[in-house]
Enzyme design. Structure first.
Site, PDB file in Angstrom:
ATOM      1  N   GLU A 174      -2.044   3.523  -5.116  1.00 48.98           N
ATOM      2  CA  GLU A 174      -1.440   2.215  -5.368  1.00 48.98           C
ATOM      3  C   GLU A 174      -1.001   2.126  -6.834  1.00 48.98           C
ATOM      4  O   GLU A 174      -1.398   2.962  -7.658  1.00 48.98           O
ATOM      5  CB  GLU A 174      -2.462   1.118  -5.034  1.00 48.98           C
ATOM      6  CG  GLU A 174      -2.920   1.103  -3.581  1.00 48.98           C
ATOM      7  CD  GLU A 174      -1.861   0.578  -2.591  1.00 48.98           C
ATOM      8  OE1 GLU A 174      -0.654   0.670  -2.894  1.00 48.98           O
ATOM      9  OE2 GLU A 174      -2.262   0.085  -1.524  1.00 48.98           O
ATOM     10  N   ASP A 226       5.270  -1.233  -2.153  1.00 49.44           N
ATOM     11  CA  ASP A 226       4.796  -1.419  -3.529  1.00 49.44           C
ATOM     12  C   ASP A 226       4.925  -0.140  -4.359  1.00 49.44           C
ATOM     13  O   ASP A 226       4.428  -0.068  -5.478  1.00 49.44           O
ATOM     14  CB  ASP A 226       3.341  -1.937  -3.538  1.00 49.44           C
ATOM     15  CG  ASP A 226       2.341  -0.907  -3.007  1.00 49.44           C
ATOM     16  OD1 ASP A 226       2.761   0.192  -2.566  1.00 49.44           O
ATOM     17  OD2 ASP A 226       1.134  -1.208  -3.021  1.00 49.44           O
ATOM     18  N   HIS A 258       3.746   2.938  -3.526  1.00 51.14           N
ATOM     19  CA  HIS A 258       2.687   3.955  -3.422  1.00 51.14           C
ATOM     20  C   HIS A 258       3.183   5.207  -2.692  1.00 51.14           C
ATOM     21  O   HIS A 258       4.095   5.143  -1.860  1.00 51.14           O
ATOM     22  CB  HIS A 258       1.412   3.397  -2.763  1.00 51.14           C
ATOM     23  CG  HIS A 258       1.513   3.067  -1.304  1.00 51.14           C
ATOM     24  ND1 HIS A 258       1.000   1.904  -0.768  1.00 51.14           N
ATOM     25  CD2 HIS A 258       2.031   3.736  -0.245  1.00 51.14           C
ATOM     26  CE1 HIS A 258       1.191   1.888   0.538  1.00 51.14           C
ATOM     27  NE2 HIS A 258       1.826   2.985   0.878  1.00 51.14           N
ATOM     28  N   ASP A 260      -4.193  11.016   3.690  1.00 54.31           N
ATOM     29  CA  ASP A 260      -5.177   9.961   3.440  1.00 54.31           C
ATOM     30  C   ASP A 260      -5.893   9.547   4.717  1.00 54.31           C
ATOM     31  O   ASP A 260      -5.531   9.962   5.812  1.00 54.31           O
ATOM     32  CB  ASP A 260      -4.502   8.743   2.772  1.00 54.31           C
ATOM     33  CG  ASP A 260      -3.085   8.493   3.293  1.00 54.31           C
ATOM     34  OD1 ASP A 260      -2.810   8.851   4.451  1.00 54.31           O
ATOM     35  OD2 ASP A 260      -2.261   7.952   2.550  1.00 54.31           O
TER      36      ASP A 260
HETATM   37  C1  F6R Z   1       0.547   7.399   4.960  1.00 60.82           C
HETATM   38  C2  F6R Z   1       0.797   7.175   3.543  1.00 60.82           C
HETATM   39  C3  F6R Z   1       1.588   6.032   3.050  1.00 60.82           C
HETATM   40  C4  F6R Z   1       2.801   5.695   3.898  1.00 60.82           C
HETATM   41  C5  F6R Z   1       3.498   4.465   3.354  1.00 60.82           C
HETATM   42  C6  F6R Z   1       4.736   4.110   4.152  1.00 60.82           C
HETATM   43  O1  F6R Z   1      -0.160   8.610   5.137  1.00 60.82           O
HETATM   44  O2  F6R Z   1       0.328   7.943   2.782  1.00 60.82           O
HETATM   45  O3  F6R Z   1       2.024   6.313   1.739  1.00 60.82           O
HETATM   46  O4  F6R Z   1       3.672   6.800   3.902  1.00 60.82           O
HETATM   47  O5  F6R Z   1       2.619   3.391   3.368  1.00 60.82           O
HETATM   48  O6  F6R Z   1       4.367   3.755   5.446  1.00 60.82           O
HETATM   49  P1  F6R Z   1       5.438   3.575   6.578  1.00 60.82           P
HETATM   50  O7  F6R Z   1       6.074   4.896   6.774  1.00 60.82           O
HETATM   51  O8  F6R Z   1       4.659   3.144   7.785  1.00 60.82           O
HETATM   52  O9  F6R Z   1       6.409   2.556   6.104  1.00 60.82           O
END
Ligand code: F6R
Length: 261
Positions: free
Chosen positions: A144, A137, A139, A68
């Site tokens: 989301e 959450d 995702h 992303d």
């Molecule tokens: C990042 C992504 C998100 C993160 C998620 C967890 O490329 O796609 O899904 O993996 O927000 O983030 P962290 O690892 O920082 O807790």
């Protein structure tokens, strides 16, 4: 069912995932890696950089696709995922920069960036190993809650919870972009092997819902239940809400090919 591996700490989890990625590259020098950003995959990238250097593995033909990108941050912004991937992955691993792809977060192209990325993925893919984190959450990527389980790469709006969670990378929550371009859940599911990493108690509910909860668009990470080869690497706090924890430990301890995911 996903294989759940409980590790004592993130570094051990990173080493386990890195060994799998490296084995994949040894088998296939043209391997395609699916790259997550955020904090969860960092131990994997650190371990992988070390292993590549120590074992002299040629990664010149390996490609990478980020999950992303934020919409509206200039690519040179230190928290754009283009910058993060360059800093944490491309440079330390020694990947060829022209083989490392990140969705286009330019607002002028946000509507078409998804289709362009899908075309690039289709030309290079499928992804051999997809690293994933999970949001508090639920995702994956930036899909989301409510995202279609068959979605493709597209423009999405971040939840306020995700913006608050990611404010730690910025000066304040106001600086976290509202929009992103993210691979869809359907896109992620096309990868051959999913490795989801989650560390810390803040991830315990999301991990339990992803692994053991109902399959639902309300918890995008539950889509891993649709995939035939998913490994979930968690530390004790992130594993703490799993109902079948004893079974996961038992299965790992008795695995015919131990320490290999
Ligand atoms: C990042 C992504 C998100 C993160 C998620 C967890 O490329 O796609 O899904 O993996 O927000 O983030 P962290 O690892 O920082 O807790």
């Amino acid at each position: 069912m996903a294989e759940v591996v409980v590790v004592p700490d993130p570094d051990t989890g990173g080493q386990l995932a890195a060994r799998t990625v490296l084995d994949t590259v040894r088998r296939n020098p043209d391997a395609v890696l699916g790259l997550a950003t955020g904090s969860s995959p960092l131990p994997v990238y650190r371990a992988l950089a070390r292993l590549i250097a120590e074992e002299g593995v040629d990664v010149g033909r390996v490609s990478g696709f980020a999950l992303d990108e934020y919409v509206g941050l200039p690519p040179a912004h230190p928290e754009s995922y283009r910058s993060v991937i360059t800093r944490e992955v491309t440079v330390p691993l020694g990947l060829s920069p022209d083989r490392v792809h990140v969705p286009d977060g330019d607002p002028a192209r946000a509507d078409t960036a998804g289709e362009a990325y899908e075309r690039a993925l289709a030309a290079a893919g499928p992804v051999d190993v997809q690293l994933l984190g999970v949001g508090t959450d639920g995702h994956i990527g930036f899909n989301e809650p409510g995202s279609s389980l068959t979605s493709r790469t597209r423009l999405k709006t971040l939840t306020e919870q995700t913006r608050r969670d990611n404010a730690r990378f910025f000066g304040s929550v106001e600086e976290v972009p509202v929009h992103c371009v993210t691979q869809g859940i359907g896109t992620i599911l096309r990868a051959r092997h999913l490795i989801l990493l989650a560390f810390g108690a803040a991830k315990a509910d999301a991990v339990a819902a992803a692994v053991e909860g109902p399959l639902t668009a309300s918890v995008p990470a539950s889509a891993i239940q649709l995939h035939a080869h998913t490994t979930v690497i968690v530390d004790e706090p992130a594993a703490s809400r799993l109902t079948h924890l004893d079974y996961y430990r038992h299965a790992w301890a008795n695995k015919p090919a131990p320490q290999h995911i």
